[in-house]
Design an enzyme around this catalytic site. Structure first.
Site, PDB file in Angstrom:
ATOM      1  CD  GLU A   1      40.778  46.793  35.298  1.00  0.00           C
ATOM      2  OE1 GLU A   1      40.686  46.562  34.090  1.00  0.00           O
ATOM      3  OE2 GLU A   1      41.610  46.246  36.038  1.00  0.00           O
ATOM      4  CE  LYS A   2      36.050  44.597  34.718  1.00  0.00           C
ATOM      5  NZ  LYS A   2      37.496  44.421  34.640  1.00  0.00           N
TER       6      LYS A   2
ATOM      7  CG  ASP B   1      40.254  43.583  36.774  1.00  0.00           C
ATOM      8  OD1 ASP B   1      39.551  43.689  37.801  1.00  0.00           O
ATOM      9  OD2 ASP B   1      39.773  43.540  35.625  1.00  0.00           O
TER      10      ASP B   1
ATOM     11  CG  ASP C   1      45.311  42.386  34.486  1.00  0.00           C
ATOM     12  OD1 ASP C   1      45.302  43.554  34.940  1.00  0.00           O
ATOM     13  OD2 ASP C   1      44.436  41.983  33.693  1.00  0.00           O
TER      14      ASP C   1
ATOM     15  CE1 TYR D   1      40.586  40.239  35.857  1.00  0.00           C
ATOM     16  CE2 TYR D   1      42.656  39.043  35.612  1.00  0.00           C
ATOM     17  CZ  TYR D   1      41.859  40.135  35.324  1.00  0.00           C
ATOM     18  OH  TYR D   1      42.338  41.123  34.499  1.00  0.00           O
TER      19      TYR D   1
ATOM     20  NE  ARG E   1      39.260  41.365  30.670  1.00  0.00           N
ATOM     21  CZ  ARG E   1      39.224  42.029  29.520  1.00  0.00           C
ATOM     22  NH1 ARG E   1      40.335  42.292  28.884  1.00  0.00           N
ATOM     23  NH2 ARG E   1      38.082  42.428  29.008  1.00  0.00           N
TER      24      ARG E   1
END
Length: 640
Positions: A7-8, A103, A105, A328, A330
């Site tokens: 994701e990043k 990520d 989620d 993580y 979030r």
């Protein structure tokens, strides 16, 4: 070639660090010596197309265009990240095997899935995509995750849930913002009146609370305390519990409003015989609270340190990405997989090294205790926020980072402490036909509360040794006159608590029942941003620690239909989105009623209260709202 799509960049680098060396760093990717490649999105590389993309006529805001509902939804490449999109598209098409490493989620699942779909991957290749779930960026944890990849197909419901949320936000926000802005223009407003599926009900909560406080009229109420004597000259007190016959003299909270009634009770019980009619002794055990998810951490950090929700999220992102000191952040989950239990000793060593708690308290923990937080059945894409086994260099955490690390470490450590145990005695005494109640608590074991600020066992009210049916003497009664108090203004902690426990503010009893077990309004990752957005748009402001509504915020709520400003509707949608993620409902079952409600709300915009626009004729505020944080921090990518 295997292609890992993170994701990043920070997650991409963490994956590359455990692949075969040497590594070759390219522009927007990292290649391992075995030919496998790691690349990344930069959050969403794609975004929902604007209305004029579907039809150029929609560039001009007109009420007869609404509602704008795409027949076929379109995504566009975000201009700011077009270069990385081009790099990643080429790699996706070249790869033999794809691994979704977004990520853990809903949004992380969607942003990689939508990229794979957008570039035109064939069905066979799409069916073979694997899912890599990483909650800890340290090499040992990443290696373990690489060995436990799953089929990406199994996570499609997460992606569908995030997609439904994204489209609902587009439909609701874009159509209703246009509808009520146009309504405002008819009465002289030159400001964009932003309406959002989640932000508007949250603003409504604050506005209604502020108005309730301002219109509150304090009233006196009365408590009656009876003083009892035993034959051994021991004394104790108990509070009068009014009977059903007293209801006409009580408010909705059961408080006595009639002073004459309270005084009459005092006269009746003075120097009268009494009897113990009920007596119970119970040993009670309170287990440690579960480890943190993001919202519970934000609430505790606001209470303890006055930190805003966004500051907590930013600091946690730094602890996760920069320091690799926590998992993580979030996360909406407060449970841990059973496999993590065996890693507790390494985590303890890191907490001790990193000054997460005092050595004395860490040494009191018992690694054989297994709290209720260890449950594979309650862990889905991600788990609770806990410290990692990473040992940090001395002084590497700034003040805010250390504060949050210590909170997270504390909530992990208490999982290895015994319960808080106390004896509770409840006594009911009858005198002159009236009932008086008292409770006493005697602490027996501090347990986990030793880490929560309690230093020694303390008794509350001490009661004499009583027996059921024992005769007593009521020596006299005591009148306590008090004043009703208005509710408190929202602050960072209470507003977050309201968003997560939104069922308390829902008026429909059926919806309230549905929502008690759901996550509330917004997601763990978006709640902080929603609150900040309301500040930036000048709908909310801070007065010390209080969060209050502005004139513009009140005017907007006054002007909008009640259905939009209350949490019932969007809270029900949140429950449906959670059900989609759990495969209990489908996309169409969510979208179809939403579209019908949207059409009704647009019709209501033509009959909204024109007087409400008088206070919001000015343009949007030009001065950007800024949060205060003493130590600068590199702002991570925000999904919402």
């Amino acid at each position: 070639m295997k292609l890992y799509i993170a994701e990043k960049p920070s997650l991409g680098r963490a994956i590359a660090d455990v692949l075969p060396k040497p590594l070759q760093k390219g522009d927007g990717f990292i290649k391992a010596s075995n030919g496998d490649v790691v690349s990344w999105c930069i959050g969403h590389l794609l975004e929902q197309a604007e209305p004029d993309f579907y039809d150029p006529r929609f560039k001009k805001w007109q009420i007869d265009h609404l509602p704008i509902i795409p027949l076929k939804w379109q995504l566009k490449v975000k201009p700011k990240t077009k270069k990385q999109f081009t790099i990643l598209k080429k790699l996706i098409l070249q790869a033999d095997e794809l691994i979704n490493a977004g990520d853990p989620d809903r949004e992380g699942q969607l942003l990689v899935d939508e990229m794979i779909e957008f570039v035109g991957v064939n069905e066979q290749k799409k069916a073979s995509v694997q899912r890599l779930l990483i909650s800890d960026l340290n090499p040992s944890a990443v290696k373990k995750s690489l060995q436990n990849q799953k089929r990406n197909h199994d996570f499609v419901p997460l992606s569908v849930s995030a997609l439904a949320r994204s489209r609902a936000d587009w439909l609701f926000g874009m159509n209703l913002t246009r509808a009520f802005t146009l309504a405002g223009q008819r009465f002289g407003s030159h400001r964009v009146l932003s309406v959002g599926r989640v932000q508007t009900p949250i603003l409504g909560l604050v506005v209604r609370r502020d108005l309730e406080i301002e219109n509150f009229i304090a009233r006196p109420f009365y408590d009656v305390i009876a003083h009892f004597n035993t034959d051994q000259a021991e004394t104790f007190t108990a509070k009068w519990r009014p009977s059903a016959a007293c209801e006409p003299y009580q408010d909705e909270d059961g408080r006595i409003l009639s002073k004459a009634l309270a005084e009459n009770v005092i006269k009746r019980i003075a120097n009268q015989p009494a009897e113990v009619t009920q007596l119970s002794h119970k040993e009670k055990r309170h287990s440690a609270p579960l480890p943190y998810n993001l919202s519970s951490l934000q609430i505790d950090a606001a209470k303890a340190y006055g930190m805003s929700a966004q500051t907590v999220l930013d600091v946690c992102q730094s602890l996760y990405e920069k320091h690799k000191a926590i998992t993580y952040p979030r996360s909406d989950n407060r449970y841990l997989p059973t496999g993590h239990f065996s890693e507790a000793e390494q985590v303890f060593n890191a907490i001790k090294h990193n000054k997460g708690q005092s050595d004395y308290l860490i040494e009191q923990a018992d690694l054989t205790i297994r709290s209720k937080c260890w449950s594979d059945t309650k862990v889905e894409a991600h788990h609770a926020i806990i410290p990692t086994s990473k040992k940090l260099a001395a002084g590497s955490l700034d003040k805010d980072e250390l504060k949050l690390y210590q909170l997270i470490a504390r909530h992990y450590l208490i999982q290895f402490f015994p319960p808080y145990i106390f004896n509770e005695t409840k006594v009911e005494v009858e005198v002159s036909g009236g009932k008086f109640i008292t409770t006493a608590k005697q602490e027996l074991q501090l347990g986990f509360k030793a880490l929560m600020g309690k230093t020694e066992l303390q008794p509350e009210q001490l009661l004499p040794s009583l027996t059921l049916g024992q005769r007593l003497l009521c020596s006299h009664g005591e009148l306590l006159e008090k004043m009703t108090q208005p509710p408190s203004h929202f602050n960072d902690a209470s507003l977050l608590a309201a968003m997560t426990g939104i069922s308390r503010f829902v008026t429909d009893p059926d919806i309230k029942k549905i929502l008690k077990e759901t996550d509330g309004l917004g997601t763990e990752a978006t709640r902080a941003g929603i609150i900040e957005l309301l500040f930036r748009r000048d709908f909310l402001k801070r007065e010390g620690k209080k969060i209050v509504s502005t004139i513009a915020g009140r005017s907007l709520i006054a002007m909008l239909p009640d259905l939009i400003t209350r949490p019932d509707l969007t809270a029900k949608w949140e429950a449906t989105l959670a059900n989609i993620a759990r495969k209990e409902q489908n996309y169409q079952g969510f979208m179809q009623p939403l579209l019908e409600q949207l059409k009704q709300l647009i019709l209501l915009s033509s009959s909204c209260d024109a007087s409400a626009f008088k206070a919001i004729k000015g343009p949007m505020p030009s001065k950007r709202y800024k949060r205060k944080r003493k130590t600068p921090i590199k702002k991570p990518y925000k999904k919402d």
